[in-house]
Motif scaffolding. Structure first.
Motif, PDB file in Angstrom:
ATOM      1  N   VAL A 194      -6.763  -2.320  -3.797  1.00 26.92           N
ATOM      2  CA  VAL A 194      -5.652  -1.386  -4.041  1.00 26.92           C
ATOM      3  C   VAL A 194      -4.313  -2.102  -3.870  1.00 26.92           C
ATOM      4  O   VAL A 194      -3.390  -1.959  -4.687  1.00 26.92           O
ATOM      5  CB  VAL A 194      -5.758  -0.173  -3.098  1.00 26.92           C
ATOM      6  N   ALA A 195      -4.209  -2.910  -2.817  1.00 33.30           N
ATOM      7  CA  ALA A 195      -2.975  -3.679  -2.606  1.00 33.30           C
ATOM      8  C   ALA A 195      -2.761  -4.691  -3.724  1.00 33.30           C
ATOM      9  O   ALA A 195      -1.635  -4.890  -4.203  1.00 33.30           O
ATOM     10  CB  ALA A 195      -3.040  -4.384  -1.253  1.00 33.30           C
ATOM     11  N   ASP A 255      -2.418   8.748  -0.671  1.00 31.95           N
ATOM     12  CA  ASP A 255      -2.966   9.626   0.361  1.00 31.95           C
ATOM     13  C   ASP A 255      -4.402   9.259   0.706  1.00 31.95           C
ATOM     14  O   ASP A 255      -5.161  10.068   1.197  1.00 31.95           O
ATOM     15  CB  ASP A 255      -2.898  11.101  -0.078  1.00 31.95           C
ATOM     16  N   ARG A 256      -4.790   8.025   0.393  1.00 28.29           N
ATOM     17  CA  ARG A 256      -6.129   7.519   0.663  1.00 28.29           C
ATOM     18  C   ARG A 256      -7.195   8.398   0.030  1.00 28.29           C
ATOM     19  O   ARG A 256      -8.302   8.542   0.549  1.00 28.29           O
ATOM     20  CB  ARG A 256      -6.361   7.380   2.169  1.00 28.29           C
ATOM     21  N   ARG A 265      -1.353  -1.871   8.451  1.00 30.83           N
ATOM     22  CA  ARG A 265      -1.026  -2.705   9.608  1.00 30.83           C
ATOM     23  C   ARG A 265      -1.792  -2.250  10.840  1.00 30.83           C
ATOM     24  O   ARG A 265      -2.296  -3.073  11.625  1.00 30.83           O
ATOM     25  CB  ARG A 265       0.485  -2.674   9.870  1.00 30.83           C
ATOM     26  N   ALA A 266      -1.905  -0.923  11.013  1.00 30.26           N
ATOM     27  CA  ALA A 266      -2.609  -0.389  12.175  1.00 30.26           C
ATOM     28  C   ALA A 266      -4.095  -0.759  12.140  1.00 30.26           C
ATOM     29  O   ALA A 266      -4.695  -1.049  13.187  1.00 30.26           O
ATOM     30  CB  ALA A 266      -2.435   1.128  12.233  1.00 30.26           C
ATOM     31  N   LEU A 267      -4.686  -0.751  10.948  1.00 32.16           N
ATOM     32  CA  LEU A 267      -6.100  -1.121  10.835  1.00 32.16           C
ATOM     33  C   LEU A 267      -6.325  -2.538  11.332  1.00 32.16           C
ATOM     34  O   LEU A 267      -7.210  -2.789  12.166  1.00 32.16           O
ATOM     35  CB  LEU A 267      -6.565  -0.991   9.389  1.00 32.16           C
ATOM     36  N   LEU A 270       0.829  -1.200   0.000  1.00 27.96           N
ATOM     37  CA  LEU A 270       0.000   0.000   0.000  1.00 27.96           C
ATOM     38  C   LEU A 270       0.869   1.258   0.000  1.00 27.96           C
ATOM     39  O   LEU A 270       2.026   1.216   0.432  1.00 27.96           O
ATOM     40  CB  LEU A 270      -0.886   0.021   1.243  1.00 27.96           C
ATOM     41  N   PRO A 271       0.334   2.376  -0.446  1.00 32.36           N
ATOM     42  CA  PRO A 271       1.089   3.631  -0.324  1.00 32.36           C
ATOM     43  C   PRO A 271       1.477   3.947   1.121  1.00 32.36           C
ATOM     44  O   PRO A 271       2.524   4.532   1.364  1.00 32.36           O
ATOM     45  CB  PRO A 271       0.100   4.676  -0.867  1.00 32.36           C
ATOM     46  N   ASP A 272       0.639   3.534   2.070  1.00 36.03           N
ATOM     47  CA  ASP A 272       0.940   3.730   3.496  1.00 36.03           C
ATOM     48  C   ASP A 272       0.791   2.389   4.214  1.00 36.03           C
ATOM     49  O   ASP A 272      -0.254   2.106   4.811  1.00 36.03           O
ATOM     50  CB  ASP A 272      -0.003   4.775   4.096  1.00 36.03           C
TER      51      ASP A 272
END
Length: 338
Positions: free
Chosen positions: A297-298, A178-179, A145-147, A138-140
């Motif tokens: 997206v991934a 940037d979601r 991971r936090a999700l 992912l871009p971030d």
């Protein structure tokens, strides 16, 4: 072989390292292994497997630690590589002449499919990986991971229902750069009224939601496993008994998925070099209705990185439960394409 003979499952048990796998086989022809994702087991593919059994020997199974595939000991954190080794062993047993198998995986099982292709390319002829949620691409990645860490913490604190709500809400925003959601195309401009999807094929997707019972008076705080029972297990009387049993098993698997599968599988770092070497055998699937959600997206980022083909499938992340016949027809086309 008659149609009934072809679509009736032939069941078996396979001993693997640390577990015993329940598997089902239908049809005849080249081997096609269909791997269930999320909390699902072999039953998630009953309709699709029956449709494809005219062309393939279709093998489905319950992943280790789920449903009818018990572990030899207590459940621990599950790893994609271990599950991939199970698939290779299943292929060896069901294809004793050494012929490679086609492989389909969706969501968490698509991650397993990638690991099989990366480490055992000679065992597979084509791999269709439908929306593997590989957050490392992912871009971030940290946000991804936090999700999933938050989903697991929700399960530990408040049970299955809260965890699935956390997941659905976290997947709702677009996950591009940037979601920010991409500008809609003309075909996408018409608004739709779709609920956010979960990364797991929830049992509720297979049947109408039953009525919830009134809450009991205050009682001692339950454990996460006890909280998992808060999600209704009763199914309406119009649901066929076999489908109701699949519903029950998938619900029972959710604690294992949320505690021991979700974070380790979504955090998998694919071997991009190995996948690029075998990209001619890889097709990355994305749902028509879920292309701005994290898994798609991934998945598309993966396809770009390894030069793999992308195929659009009907529905969203759990499109295989939304319209099994249409999904099976699209999968047939993808498997038979040159």
């Amino acid at each position: 072989m008659t149609t009934t003979d072809r679509t009736a499952p032939r069941t078996g048990l396979l001993t693997v390292d640390g577990a015993t796998l329940h598997h089902e086989v239908r049809g005849e022809g080249p081997l096609l292994v269909m791997m269930p994702g999320g909390s699902a087991d072999a039953g998630i593919y009953d309709a699709i497997a029956a449709d494809l059994a005219d062309r393939w020997t279709v093998a489905t199974f319950d992943p280790r630690g789920y449903s009818r595939s018990p572990l030899d000991g207590p459940v621990t954190e599950q790893l994609p590589a271990t599950h991939a080794d199970d698939i290779v062993r299943l292929i060896e047993v069901l294809s004793p002449d050494g012929a490679p198998a086609a492989l389909f995986g969706s969501s968490s099982s698509a991650v397993v499919a990638l690991d099989v292709l990366a480490r055992h390319p000679g065992r597979v002829s084509r791999v269709v990986a439908h929306e593997p949620p590989v957050v490392e691409l992912l871009p971030d990645p940290e946000a991804g991971r936090a999700l999933f860490a938050a989903v697991r913490e929700s399960f530990r604190r408040d049970g299955v229902t809260a965890a699935m709500t956390t997941m659905a809400e976290g997947l709702a925003p677009a996950w591009g750069e940037d979601r920010a959601a991409p500008e809609p195309t003309a075909a996408e401009a018409e608004p739709t009224a779709r609920e956010p999807e979960s990364i797991a094929p929830e049992p509720e997707a297979m049947a109408p939601e039953p009525e919830r019972a009134a809450p009991e008076p205050a009682a001692p705080a339950p454990s996460p496993q006890e909280k998992s029972q808060e999600t209704p297990q009763e199914t309406p009387p119009e649901v066929p008994p076999a489908q109701a049993e699949v519903f029950r098993r998938m619900h029972a698997n959710l604690p294992v998925f949320l505690e021991h599968v979700l974070c380790s599988f979504s955090g998998y770092a694919p071997d991009l070099a190995a996948l690029k070497d075998s990209s001619a055998h890889l097709v990355v699937g994305v749902g028509r209705d879920s292309r701005t959600l994290l898994p798609a997206v991934a998945a598309e980022a993966l396809a770009r990185r390894v030069d793999a083909r992308v195929a659009e499938f009907p529905g969203g992340h759990i499109g295989l439960t939304e319209d099994p016949r249409a999904f099976a027809a699209r999968l047939r086309d993808v498997l038979l394409a040159p």
